[in-house]
Design an enzyme around this catalytic site. Structure first.
Site, PDB file in Angstrom:
ATOM      1  N   GLU A 195       0.835  -1.214   0.000  1.00 13.08           N
ATOM      2  CA  GLU A 195       0.000   0.000   0.000  1.00 13.08           C
ATOM      3  C   GLU A 195       0.869   1.263   0.000  1.00 13.08           C
ATOM      4  O   GLU A 195       0.561   2.248  -0.668  1.00 13.08           O
ATOM      5  CB  GLU A 195      -0.919  -0.023   1.210  1.00 13.08           C
ATOM      6  CG  GLU A 195      -1.759   1.224   1.339  1.00 13.08           C
ATOM      7  CD  GLU A 195      -2.723   1.147   2.513  1.00 13.08           C
ATOM      8  OE1 GLU A 195      -3.213   0.054   2.837  1.00 13.08           O
ATOM      9  OE2 GLU A 195      -2.984   2.202   3.118  1.00 13.08           O
ATOM     10  N   ARG A 215       6.739  -0.198   4.413  1.00 10.16           N
ATOM     11  CA  ARG A 215       6.111  -0.370   5.713  1.00 10.16           C
ATOM     12  C   ARG A 215       7.243  -0.915   6.568  1.00 10.16           C
ATOM     13  O   ARG A 215       7.770  -2.002   6.298  1.00 10.16           O
ATOM     14  CB  ARG A 215       4.955  -1.371   5.668  1.00 10.16           C
ATOM     15  CG  ARG A 215       3.680  -0.797   5.065  1.00 10.16           C
ATOM     16  CD  ARG A 215       3.011   0.189   6.034  1.00 10.16           C
ATOM     17  NE  ARG A 215       1.901   0.921   5.447  1.00 10.16           N
ATOM     18  CZ  ARG A 215       0.622   0.549   5.548  1.00 10.16           C
ATOM     19  NH1 ARG A 215       0.301  -0.561   6.179  1.00 10.16           N
ATOM     20  NH2 ARG A 215      -0.320   1.284   5.028  1.00 10.16           N
ATOM     21  N   THR A 253      -5.896   7.693   6.288  1.00  5.66           N
ATOM     22  CA  THR A 253      -5.875   7.285   7.704  1.00  5.66           C
ATOM     23  C   THR A 253      -4.452   7.157   8.231  1.00  5.66           C
ATOM     24  O   THR A 253      -4.240   7.135   9.436  1.00  5.66           O
ATOM     25  CB  THR A 253      -6.572   5.920   7.921  1.00  5.66           C
ATOM     26  OG1 THR A 253      -5.839   4.912   7.202  1.00  5.66           O
ATOM     27  CG2 THR A 253      -7.998   5.935   7.470  1.00  5.66           C
ATOM     28  N   ARG A 301       1.197   2.697  13.326  1.00  3.33           N
ATOM     29  CA  ARG A 301       0.173   1.875  13.983  1.00  3.33           C
ATOM     30  C   ARG A 301       0.889   0.969  14.978  1.00  3.33           C
ATOM     31  O   ARG A 301       1.708   0.129  14.598  1.00  3.33           O
ATOM     32  CB  ARG A 301      -0.619   1.037  12.973  1.00  3.33           C
ATOM     33  CG  ARG A 301      -1.878   0.414  13.606  1.00  3.33           C
ATOM     34  CD  ARG A 301      -2.801  -0.190  12.566  1.00  3.33           C
ATOM     35  NE  ARG A 301      -2.431  -1.553  12.207  1.00  3.33           N
ATOM     36  CZ  ARG A 301      -2.841  -2.646  12.854  1.00  3.33           C
ATOM     37  NH1 ARG A 301      -3.642  -2.535  13.903  1.00  3.33           N
ATOM     38  NH2 ARG A 301      -2.458  -3.843  12.453  1.00  3.33           N
ATOM     39  N   ARG A 338      -9.202  -4.477  15.627  1.00  2.00           N
ATOM     40  CA  ARG A 338      -9.186  -5.259  14.372  1.00  2.00           C
ATOM     41  C   ARG A 338      -9.186  -6.742  14.724  1.00  2.00           C
ATOM     42  O   ARG A 338      -8.902  -7.116  15.852  1.00  2.00           O
ATOM     43  CB  ARG A 338      -7.918  -4.962  13.550  1.00  2.00           C
ATOM     44  CG  ARG A 338      -7.848  -3.557  13.003  1.00  2.00           C
ATOM     45  CD  ARG A 338      -6.656  -3.358  12.065  1.00  2.00           C
ATOM     46  NE  ARG A 338      -6.587  -1.982  11.604  1.00  2.00           N
ATOM     47  CZ  ARG A 338      -5.703  -1.515  10.714  1.00  2.00           C
ATOM     48  NH1 ARG A 338      -4.794  -2.325  10.194  1.00  2.00           N
ATOM     49  NH2 ARG A 338      -5.720  -0.261  10.347  1.00  2.00           N
ATOM     50  N   GLU A 351      -6.490  -5.846   9.230  1.00  2.00           N
ATOM     51  CA  GLU A 351      -7.649  -5.063   8.822  1.00  2.00           C
ATOM     52  C   GLU A 351      -8.669  -5.909   8.056  1.00  2.00           C
ATOM     53  O   GLU A 351      -8.304  -6.748   7.239  1.00  2.00           O
ATOM     54  CB  GLU A 351      -7.155  -3.942   7.927  1.00  2.00           C
ATOM     55  CG  GLU A 351      -8.255  -3.048   7.472  1.00  2.00           C
ATOM     56  CD  GLU A 351      -7.778  -1.628   7.382  1.00  2.00           C
ATOM     57  OE1 GLU A 351      -6.739  -1.408   6.786  1.00  2.00           O
ATOM     58  OE2 GLU A 351      -8.474  -0.757   7.936  1.00  2.00           O
TER      59      GLU A 351
END
Ligand code: ADP
Ligand code: CIR
Length: 336
Positions: A206, A210, A254, A261, A290, A295
């Protein structure tokens, strides 16, 4: 044509894509050729989206601001005149393991999303640019202990096991698919990790990076420390996309700001049987609940993924603190 959403659609996209906003933005295009149609396709195709929009570049957040701003305001409570501030100072996070006996917390994970300054985001990137991102990131990762495992050529058995064991992103996510983030899959994607799998970097999912620190148990400070030290090393050789207003620029609104996170996998059988009470505490402490496979997944065996919800307008230290305070409250409630 302006999309028509069904009455039960609850996404922030259907809430804020009014006729007026649509008409204002429908013919706009960023310098990377990213349009309103591209930005909203995920939420149009997936009507069960919570948010429903993705950016194709940093410019998307400015050009399509009549749509993005209210979404950002509602998700993060962050207004157009607010300023984001980063704080990765380890000395400012004064916390202890909230579960030293290991009764509740199974594992802890903290990730940040990052994208490179001089490239479009994944939804608008070309194959050549994506390959170049992979090359530059791998060069930067040479400073860290670990190996790279490209997705292309990886056996299905190994890929599925890495995903099941919570180390690797899932394949074929329908939200990312509709956003154009899975183009040319699996080319240009992969995972870098150390032998212990306590430090990992996902490349070109995404977000372009990450960066993840994780381990068993509830030593949140140790997990955060490993992440901060690695970030410092990576930043010596690559420049990340950052805005004084929105912080780190990410594909999904978000994740703007810290893009952090911090989560625990935590066993909460009592609260799990009283979801109303559970959700009330989660809201009070700015937590997101979650399922155990990430997710859009469900809880299994009363194990939940509990993480900070806010990421923008709060510093990295405050994000981790949100999660810590919430987990302390949840454990107290579970025991009480
Ligand atoms: P992200 O955290 O990158 O937003 P997901 O919610 O999809 O994305 O989670 C990615 C993976 O990380 C999933 O396999 C999820 O189960 C795993 N994960 C998240 N938090 C933890 C944790 N505290 N311990 C172990 N695995 C975790
Ligand atoms: C959705 O809108 O549901 C997906 N595009 C994922 C949004 C990110 N979710 C979140 O709450 N962090």
């Amino acid at each position: 044509m302006m999309p028509i959403f069904s009455k039960d659609c609850k996404s922030l996209l259907c809430k804020y894509l009014t006729r007026e906003v649509y008409d204002d933005l429908k013919d706009k295009k960023t310098s990377n050729g990213f349009t309103l149609k591209d930005a909203i396709n995920s939420g149009v195709v997936n009507i069960d989206s919570g948010i429903g929009v993705y950016a194709g570049d940093a410019e998307s957040y400015e050009l399509f601001s009549p749509l993005f701003d209210p979404i950002i305001k509602e998700y993060h409570g962050f207004g157009v005149d607010d300023i984001h501030k980063s704080n990765l100072n380890l000395d400012d996070l004064d916390i202890k393991n909230p579960d030293p006996d290991g009764k509740y917390i199974i594992s802890t994970r903290i990730r940040v999303g990052r994208n490179l300054k001089d490239f479009p985001l994944g939804a608008a990137i070309t194959k050549e640019q994506r390959d170049e991102v992979q090359r530059e990131v791998l060069e930067a990762l040479k400073a860290l202990n670990g190996s790279y495992y490209p997705l292309e050529g990886m056996s299905e058995e190994i890929r599925a096991k890495l995903t099941k064991d919570h180390f690797l992103f899932k394949a074929g996510d329908r939200f990312l698919e509709a956003a154009g983030l899975n183009r040319d899959w699996p080319k240009g994607r992969g995972i870098f990790h150390n032998d212990e799998k306590t430090f990992l970097v996902w490349i070109n999912e995404e977000d372009q990076l990450r960066i993840i620190s994780m381990q068993m148990g509830g030593d949140i400070k140790e997990v955060f420390t490993r992440l901060v030290l690695a970030l410092g090393e990576i930043e010596k050789s690559v420049k990340f996309s950052y805005s004084n207003h929105l912080g780190y620029i990410t594909s999904c609104p978000t994740n703007l700001g810290t893009a952090l996170r911090a989560s625990v996998h935590i066993k909460l059988p009592k609260l799990g049987s009283d979801m109303e009470r559970f959700k009330k505490i989660a809201d009070k402490y700015h937590l997101q609940i979650r399922g155990v496979d990430g997710e859009h997944s469900e809880s299994k065996g009363n194990v939940y993924d509990i993480s900070n919800k806010r990421r923008l307008g709060v510093s990295e230290v405050e994000c981790v603190r949100d999660m810590y305070d919430g987990v302390v409250a949840l454990i107290c409630e579970e025991e009480g």
